[in-house]
Scaffold this motif. Structure first.
Motif, PDB file in Angstrom:
ATOM      1  N   LYS A  72       0.834  -1.199   0.000  1.00 12.48           N
ATOM      2  CA  LYS A  72       0.000   0.000   0.000  1.00 12.48           C
ATOM      3  C   LYS A  72       0.871   1.252   0.000  1.00 12.48           C
ATOM      4  CE  LYS A  72      -4.072  -1.943   2.297  1.00 12.48           C
ATOM      5  NZ  LYS A  72      -4.916  -1.918   3.526  1.00 12.48           N
ATOM      6  N   THR A  73       1.939   1.226   0.810  1.00  9.16           N
ATOM      7  CA  THR A  73       2.849   2.373   0.871  1.00  9.16           C
ATOM      8  C   THR A  73       3.513   2.595  -0.471  1.00  9.16           C
ATOM      9  OG1 THR A  73       3.279   1.889   3.206  1.00  9.16           O
ATOM     10  CG2 THR A  73       4.820   3.370   2.099  1.00  9.16           C
ATOM     11  N   ARG A  74       3.891   1.490  -1.148  1.00  5.90           N
ATOM     12  CA  ARG A  74       4.541   1.603  -2.454  1.00  5.90           C
ATOM     13  C   ARG A  74       3.590   2.208  -3.482  1.00  5.90           C
ATOM     14  NH1 ARG A  74       4.819  -0.582  -7.250  1.00  5.90           N
ATOM     15  NH2 ARG A  74       3.124  -2.015  -6.777  1.00  5.90           N
ATOM     16  N   ILE A  75       2.327   1.768  -3.455  1.00  6.49           N
ATOM     17  CA  ILE A  75       1.341   2.295  -4.400  1.00  6.49           C
ATOM     18  C   ILE A  75       1.137   3.790  -4.170  1.00  6.49           C
ATOM     19  CG2 ILE A  75      -1.099   2.215  -5.047  1.00  6.49           C
ATOM     20  CD1 ILE A  75      -1.013  -0.802  -4.478  1.00  6.49           C
ATOM     21  N   ILE A  76       1.030   4.190  -2.884  1.00  5.88           N
ATOM     22  CA  ILE A  76       0.851   5.610  -2.566  1.00  5.88           C
ATOM     23  C   ILE A  76       2.060   6.410  -3.033  1.00  5.88           C
ATOM     24  CG2 ILE A  76       0.691   7.266  -0.665  1.00  5.88           C
ATOM     25  CD1 ILE A  76      -0.950   5.131   0.843  1.00  5.88           C
ATOM     26  N   ALA A  77       3.269   5.875  -2.795  1.00  2.00           N
ATOM     27  CA  ALA A  77       4.486   6.575  -3.202  1.00  2.00           C
ATOM     28  C   ALA A  77       4.569   6.698  -4.724  1.00  2.00           C
ATOM     29  CB  ALA A  77       5.712   5.852  -2.657  1.00  2.00           C
ATOM     30  N   CYS A  78       4.183   5.643  -5.435  1.00  4.52           N
ATOM     31  CA  CYS A  78       4.207   5.693  -6.907  1.00  4.52           C
ATOM     32  C   CYS A  78       3.198   6.719  -7.419  1.00  4.52           C
ATOM     33  CB  CYS A  78       3.894   4.313  -7.478  1.00  4.52           C
ATOM     34  SG  CYS A  78       5.218   3.110  -7.258  1.00  4.52           S
ATOM     35  N   ALA A  79       2.011   6.726  -6.822  1.00  2.00           N
ATOM     36  CA  ALA A  79       1.003   7.710  -7.228  1.00  2.00           C
ATOM     37  C   ALA A  79       1.493   9.124  -6.951  1.00  2.00           C
ATOM     38  CB  ALA A  79      -0.308   7.441  -6.491  1.00  2.00           C
ATOM     39  N   ALA A  80       2.132   9.312  -5.792  1.00  2.00           N
ATOM     40  CA  ALA A  80       2.669  10.632  -5.442  1.00  2.00           C
ATOM     41  C   ALA A  80       3.743  11.047  -6.424  1.00  2.00           C
ATOM     42  CB  ALA A  80       3.230  10.609  -4.017  1.00  2.00           C
ATOM     43  N   HIS A  81       4.602  10.106  -6.800  1.00  2.00           N
ATOM     44  CA  HIS A  81       5.659  10.397  -7.769  1.00  2.00           C
ATOM     45  C   HIS A  81       5.074  10.790  -9.119  1.00  2.00           C
ATOM     46  CE1 HIS A  81       8.747   9.422 -10.807  1.00  2.00           C
ATOM     47  NE2 HIS A  81       9.594   9.852  -9.894  1.00  2.00           N
ATOM     48  N   ASP A  82       4.031  10.070  -9.541  1.00  2.00           N
ATOM     49  CA  ASP A  82       3.393  10.367 -10.824  1.00  2.00           C
ATOM     50  C   ASP A  82       2.697  11.728 -10.811  1.00  2.00           C
ATOM     51  OD1 ASP A  82       4.269   7.951 -11.752  1.00  2.00           O
ATOM     52  OD2 ASP A  82       2.370   6.905 -11.460  1.00  2.00           O
ATOM     53  N   LEU A  83       2.227  12.150  -9.625  1.00  2.00           N
ATOM     54  CA  LEU A  83       1.553  13.441  -9.517  1.00  2.00           C
ATOM     55  C   LEU A  83       2.530  14.611  -9.601  1.00  2.00           C
ATOM     56  CD1 LEU A  83      -1.077  12.814  -6.693  1.00  2.00           C
ATOM     57  CD2 LEU A  83      -1.570  13.439  -9.058  1.00  2.00           C
ATOM     58  N   LEU A  84       3.779  14.374  -9.209  1.00  2.00           N
ATOM     59  CA  LEU A  84       4.730  15.483  -9.134  1.00  2.00           C
ATOM     60  C   LEU A  84       5.015  16.116 -10.497  1.00  2.00           C
ATOM     61  CD1 LEU A  84       7.319  14.240  -6.481  1.00  2.00           C
ATOM     62  CD2 LEU A  84       5.656  16.093  -6.270  1.00  2.00           C
ATOM     63  N   SER A  85       5.065  15.316 -11.546  1.00  2.00           N
ATOM     64  CA  SER A  85       5.384  15.864 -12.875  1.00  2.00           C
ATOM     65  C   SER A  85       4.318  16.843 -13.370  1.00  2.00           C
ATOM     66  CB  SER A  85       5.581  14.725 -13.884  1.00  2.00           C
ATOM     67  OG  SER A  85       6.734  13.974 -13.550  1.00  2.00           O
ATOM     68  N   PRO A  86       3.031  16.445 -13.420  1.00  2.00           N
ATOM     69  CA  PRO A  86       2.022  17.429 -13.846  1.00  2.00           C
ATOM     70  C   PRO A  86       1.888  18.582 -12.848  1.00  2.00           C
ATOM     71  CG  PRO A  86       0.964  15.399 -13.099  1.00  2.00           C
ATOM     72  CD  PRO A  86       2.417  15.109 -13.202  1.00  2.00           C
ATOM     73  N   LEU A  87       2.135  18.296 -11.568  1.00  2.00           N
ATOM     74  CA  LEU A  87       2.049  19.347 -10.564  1.00  2.00           C
ATOM     75  C   LEU A  87       3.116  20.414 -10.801  1.00  2.00           C
ATOM     76  CD1 LEU A  87       0.644  20.337  -8.002  1.00  2.00           C
ATOM     77  CD2 LEU A  87       2.279  18.977  -6.682  1.00  2.00           C
ATOM     78  N   THR A  88       4.288  19.984 -11.223  1.00  2.00           N
ATOM     79  CA  THR A  88       5.355  20.938 -11.542  1.00  2.00           C
ATOM     80  C   THR A  88       4.922  21.867 -12.660  1.00  2.00           C
ATOM     81  OG1 THR A  88       7.069  19.363 -10.882  1.00  2.00           O
ATOM     82  CG2 THR A  88       7.753  21.155 -12.310  1.00  2.00           C
ATOM     83  N   GLY A  89       4.243  21.301 -13.675  1.00  2.00           N
ATOM     84  CA  GLY A  89       3.749  22.125 -14.776  1.00  2.00           C
ATOM     85  C   GLY A  89       2.724  23.138 -14.307  1.00  2.00           C
ATOM     86  N   ARG A 127       4.089  18.965  -0.975  1.00  2.00           N
ATOM     87  CA  ARG A 127       4.647  18.489   0.288  1.00  2.00           C
ATOM     88  C   ARG A 127       4.086  17.117   0.650  1.00  2.00           C
ATOM     89  NH1 ARG A 127       4.380  23.965   1.947  1.00  2.00           N
ATOM     90  NH2 ARG A 127       2.372  23.671   2.960  1.00  2.00           N
ATOM     91  N   ILE A 128       2.772  16.939   0.430  1.00  2.00           N
ATOM     92  CA  ILE A 128       2.159  15.645   0.724  1.00  2.00           C
ATOM     93  C   ILE A 128       2.791  14.547  -0.130  1.00  2.00           C
ATOM     94  CG2 ILE A 128       0.006  14.320   0.577  1.00  2.00           C
ATOM     95  CD1 ILE A 128      -1.482  16.937   1.241  1.00  2.00           C
ATOM     96  N   CYS A 129       3.004  14.841  -1.406  1.00  2.00           N
ATOM     97  CA  CYS A 129       3.610  13.861  -2.313  1.00  2.00           C
ATOM     98  C   CYS A 129       5.025  13.513  -1.879  1.00  2.00           C
ATOM     99  CB  CYS A 129       3.617  14.398  -3.745  1.00  2.00           C
ATOM    100  SG  CYS A 129       1.987  14.504  -4.516  1.00  2.00           S
ATOM    101  N   LEU A 130       5.814  14.531  -1.540  1.00  2.00           N
ATOM    102  CA  LEU A 130       7.200  14.299  -1.135  1.00  2.00           C
ATOM    103  C   LEU A 130       7.263  13.519   0.173  1.00  2.00           C
ATOM    104  CD1 LEU A 130       8.825  17.743  -2.043  1.00  2.00           C
ATOM    105  CD2 LEU A 130       9.076  15.573  -3.251  1.00  2.00           C
ATOM    106  N   GLN A 131       6.351  13.796   1.095  1.00  2.00           N
ATOM    107  CA  GLN A 131       6.324  13.063   2.359  1.00  2.00           C
ATOM    108  C   GLN A 131       5.953  11.605   2.133  1.00  2.00           C
ATOM    109  OE1 GLN A 131       3.668  15.394   4.770  1.00  2.00           O
ATOM    110  NE2 GLN A 131       5.194  16.979   5.161  1.00  2.00           N
ATOM    111  N   ALA A 132       5.048  11.349   1.181  1.00  2.00           N
ATOM    112  CA  ALA A 132       4.678   9.967   0.870  1.00  2.00           C
ATOM    113  C   ALA A 132       5.871   9.212   0.292  1.00  2.00           C
ATOM    114  CB  ALA A 132       3.514   9.945  -0.119  1.00  2.00           C
ATOM    115  N   ILE A 133       6.629   9.886  -0.556  1.00  2.00           N
ATOM    116  CA  ILE A 133       7.819   9.258  -1.150  1.00  2.00           C
ATOM    117  C   ILE A 133       8.880   9.039  -0.076  1.00  2.00           C
ATOM    118  CG2 ILE A 133       9.694   9.577  -2.798  1.00  2.00           C
ATOM    119  CD1 ILE A 133       7.687  11.141  -4.541  1.00  2.00           C
ATOM    120  N   GLU A 134       9.061  10.004   0.810  1.00  2.00           N
ATOM    121  CA  GLU A 134      10.020   9.857   1.908  1.00  2.00           C
ATOM    122  C   GLU A 134       9.665   8.665   2.776  1.00  2.00           C
ATOM    123  OE1 GLU A 134      10.537  13.300   4.315  1.00  2.00           O
ATOM    124  OE2 GLU A 134      10.917  14.620   2.616  1.00  2.00           O
ATOM    125  N   SER A 135       8.378   8.539   3.077  1.00  2.00           N
ATOM    126  CA  SER A 135       7.928   7.441   3.928  1.00  2.00           C
ATOM    127  C   SER A 135       8.231   6.095   3.289  1.00  2.00           C
ATOM    128  CB  SER A 135       6.426   7.575   4.170  1.00  2.00           C
ATOM    129  OG  SER A 135       5.940   6.475   4.905  1.00  2.00           O
TER     130      SER A 135
END
Length: 198
Positions: A72-89, A127-135
């Protein structure tokens, strides 16, 4: 249990010891009839083997629960990682719009505030995405992504390096997020004068 139901007159137990050597309890048998001779050697061995089977089942279930949690943590981290690219735009475009002098002259105060709120919300999501990846990684992720311009360097985290929370900054962020939701009644968030700044 002895003076009342089930009126135990015989008890025998084998310890439940984890692979780490921790004593978690006992696997026991009880009887309402006394057994003066106790258990035979075969019965004792059977009791120890049953205790070992129980411990093995507990360890297997624990590992399975950890695997499910990690998945579950891996799925959340992957989703967070995928969100970062469009979020940067989104953040980049907002920053470019906010620094466009020609556009800013045409916007009223409410429109400018909406853009600021959108940028604040995107930073909170980041921040939420980065914290999920950190976790998931189990270590600190130092990823200040390169952006065009440095116009918004004053948008600082509300959590300082020493771990203390900047209350004023936290309330400001909450107000920005809450402002985007339609409300039936006005909502005001204030900080009591007795609350320390950090």
């Amino acid at each position: 249990l002895v003076t009342g139901p089930p009126y135990i007159r015989f008890y025998a137990g084998a310890p439940l010891i984890s692979p780490e050597g921790l004593k978690l309890g006992t696997f026991c048998i009880i009887d309402a009839k006394p057994r003066p001779d106790g258990l035979s050697l075969g019965d004792k061995q059977n009791l120890r083997e049953l205790a070992a089977m129980v411990m093995e089942t507990m360890v297997t279930r624990k590992k399975e629960m950890e695997r499910i949690r990690d998945e579950k943590t891996r799925i959340i981290a992957c989703a967070a990682h995928d969100l970062l690219s469009p979020l940067t735009g989104v953040q980049l475009n907002l920053e470019l719009l906010m620094t466009d002098e020609a556009l800013n002259k045409k916007l009223d105060a409410n429109q400018k505030d909406l853009m600021t709120t959108a940028l604040k919300c995107s930073e909170i999501i980041e921040r939420i995405c980065l914290q999920a990846i950190e976790s998931f990684r189990g270590d600190l992720v130092s990823s200040k992504r390169n952006r065009i311009g440095d116009q918004n360097s004053d948008h600082k985290e509300f959590v300082a390096e020493n771990g203390l929370v900047n209350i004023a900054k936290l309330v400001e962020n909450i107000n920005h997020v809450v402002a985007t939701y339609p409300k039936q009644v006005p909502l005001f968030i204030e900080v009591d004068d007795n609350v320390p700044p950090e």
